[in-house]
Design a protein around this motif. Structure first.
Motif, mmCIF file in Angstrom:
data_model
loop_
_atom_site.group_PDB
_atom_site.id
_atom_site.type_symbol
_atom_site.label_atom_id
_atom_site.label_comp_id
_atom_site.label_asym_id
_atom_site.label_seq_id
_atom_site.Cartn_x
_atom_site.Cartn_y
_atom_site.Cartn_z
ATOM 1 N N LEU A 119 -6.494 -8.086 -8.231
ATOM 2 C CA LEU A 119 -6.587 -6.692 -8.673
ATOM 3 C C LEU A 119 -7.299 -5.812 -7.657
ATOM 4 C CD1 LEU A 119 -7.535 -7.236 -12.426
ATOM 5 C CD2 LEU A 119 -5.279 -6.702 -11.482
ATOM 6 N N HIS A 120 -7.996 -6.433 -6.690
ATOM 7 C CA HIS A 120 -8.731 -5.670 -5.678
ATOM 8 C C HIS A 120 -8.564 -6.313 -4.306
ATOM 9 C CE1 HIS A 120 -10.845 -4.208 -9.305
ATOM 10 N NE2 HIS A 120 -11.065 -3.114 -8.594
ATOM 11 N N ALA A 121 -8.556 -5.465 -3.283
ATOM 12 C CA ALA A 121 -8.652 -5.887 -1.887
ATOM 13 C C ALA A 121 -9.977 -5.343 -1.384
ATOM 14 C CB ALA A 121 -7.489 -5.343 -1.070
ATOM 15 N N GLY A 122 -10.976 -6.218 -1.291
ATOM 16 C CA GLY A 122 -12.331 -5.740 -1.020
ATOM 17 C C GLY A 122 -12.823 -4.943 -2.212
ATOM 18 N N ILE A 123 -13.318 -3.733 -1.964
ATOM 19 C CA ILE A 123 -13.762 -2.877 -3.060
ATOM 20 C C ILE A 123 -12.664 -1.929 -3.520
ATOM 21 C CG2 ILE A 123 -16.183 -2.992 -2.325
ATOM 22 C CD1 ILE A 123 -15.828 -0.184 -1.139
ATOM 23 N N ALA A 124 -11.568 -1.894 -2.799
ATOM 24 C CA ALA A 124 -10.474 -0.980 -3.147
ATOM 25 C C ALA A 124 -9.558 -1.615 -4.188
ATOM 26 C CB ALA A 124 -9.675 -0.611 -1.904
ATOM 27 N N GLU A 125 -9.017 -0.789 -5.059
ATOM 28 C CA GLU A 125 -8.086 -1.272 -6.063
ATOM 29 C C GLU A 125 -6.755 -1.636 -5.413
ATOM 30 O OE1 GLU A 125 -5.995 1.277 -9.244
ATOM 31 O OE2 GLU A 125 -7.696 0.375 -10.334
ATOM 32 N N ALA A 126 -6.246 -2.801 -5.743
ATOM 33 C CA ALA A 126 -4.936 -3.257 -5.243
ATOM 34 C C ALA A 126 -4.357 -4.165 -6.310
ATOM 35 C CB ALA A 126 -5.082 -3.981 -3.911
#
Length: 406
Positions: free
Chosen positions: A186-193
């Motif tokens: 659901l996330h790539a690092g702290i970014a939503e993905a």
């Protein structure tokens, strides 16, 4: 006579391959230079005998249609195979390779060797911008090994590609200048993905949630397809299409995942659906298209009653005629590959459209059918001409099935 399920026309005649692996096949990879089709999976030997090692990987020589060993075999299930820089790589989780357990191995003149160290299962390999990318369950948080669920192999070492995920990576492909990654995250690092991540080597491109975990990806004429247990508020969709890099997802195929009593717990539903997507670029004349998208997995496809072309665990999207559900497999299809003028399906099945198989089968692309146009005198003969392995007949009186012509 034994034929396909009622309502499933035999638009594809499948042929079995003798003496193959003794268990499920998860991955196929075709190497045109040697005309070899490599297979990886849960099998431990060939039906014609035993391998020298632990099995899990084999090669089908498409010139002779005979199986061959690949090195000494591997100690764990193989989920993906890829030829990278003229070397065959395998993804899974393997013990006993030079004393180092790892998620990736490569075939050398001295046998299979560990590719660095990844501490859990790898499900997918992908080449992008001269490097090899691995995605799966592994997580490294120690100094020098800080990458989560995705890693980059370059200059004989694993490193972080510059992003990490909070969940499993299941699928990867390349679309133009972009690496596309799908999975349960659901996330790539702290970014939503949510379930999908698109990256050009420097920056990511914002993309909407396709609706659920992505287990398969394919690119067809610059269109990006995603498959998996994708769920909306009203239905379970298996296949969605992103028309442009920044566009919205368009739902294409609604599937039902059923067991014998018609119900499945949520945990099972999560793992079912489309598991592989593959674009066939040289389809036979029956489908009037040069770019047919095949979907395989664990699903039941039932279009409207007037269409009547049901499919189980396989379907195809033709840009001229739309979706077909004319293949019926008795268990999961994990892989579809076009190789040497044939379409190969592999998985856990033992029957395809009434033809007995053992985990792998193929369809000849030049096979066509003969069908009369009169609705009052409808005969169907398939294939025409026959390849000597059987003939499918449907008469105006409703009699249908396979006839052994050998």
């Amino acid at each position: 006579m034994q034929g396909p399920e009622t309502g499933v026309p035999a638009y594809s005649l499948f042929y079995s391959i003798p003496d193959g692996p003794n268990g499920s096949i998860y991955s196929l990879h075709y190497h045109a230079g040697t005309n070899m089709l490599y297979a990886g999976g849960a099998f431990t030997s060939f039906l014609s005998g035993t391998t020298q090692g632990d099995g899990h990987v084999a090669a089908l020589n498409l010139t002779t249609m005979e199986w061959e060993e690949v090195g000494e075999g591997l100690s764990g299930d193989v989920y993906d195979l890829l030829m990278f820089q003229d070397t065959l790589y395998a993804a899974g989780y393997f013990e006993g390779l030079s004393g180092v357990p790892t998620g990736v191995a490569k075939l050398t003149p001295n046998g299979w060797q560990a590719v660095g160290y990844l501490n859990d299962t790898v499900f997918k390999l992908q080449e992008f911008q001269g490097a090899l990318y691995a995605g799966g369950d592994f997580v490294h948080n120690s100094p020098g090994y800080s990458f989560m669920h995705v890693a980059k192999w370059q200059q004989n070492q694993w490193s972080s590609p510059g992003f990490a995920f909070n969940g499993r990576v299941r699928a990867m492909t390349v679309r133009g200048q972009h690496l596309v990654i799908g999975g349960d995250f659901l996330h790539a690092g702290i970014a939503e993905a949510k379930h999908i991540f698109i990256w050009d080597g420097q920056n990511s491109a914002p993309t909407d949630d396709p609706g659920g975990p992505v287990h398969a990806l394919a690119v067809q004429q610059n269109n990006l397809w995603a498959g998996g247990p994708i769920v909306s508020a009203t239905d379970t969709f298996g296949l969605v299409l992103l028309d442009s890099l920044y566009g919205a997802w368009e739902k294409k195929l609604s599937i039902n995942t059923l067991n014998h009593n018609g119900t499945l717990p949520a945990s099972t539903l999560h793992s079912m659906g489309i598991k592989t997507l593959h674009v066939i670029t040289n389809e036979h004349p029956d489908f009037q298209s040069q770019h047919v998208l095949y979907a395989g997995g664990d699903f039941l496809y039932e279009p409207s009653p007037e269409v009547g072309r049901r499919g189980k665990n396989a379907a195809r999207m033709d840009m001229v005629q739309g979706m077909h559900g004319d293949t019926w497999a008795d268990s999961t299809i994990f892989e579809v590959v076009e190789a040497d003028g044939k379409i190969f399906l592999a998985g856990a099945f033992t029957q395809l459209n009434g033809v007995s198989t053992q985990f792998i089968a193929y369809s000849m692309q030049e096979v066509t059918s003969l069908e009369t146009e009169s609705p009052n005198d409808s005969w169907v003969l398939f294939p025409n001409p026959s390849q000597g392995n059987g003939l499918y007949i449907k008469t105006p009186k409703g009699i249908e099935g396979w006839v052994n012509t050998q």
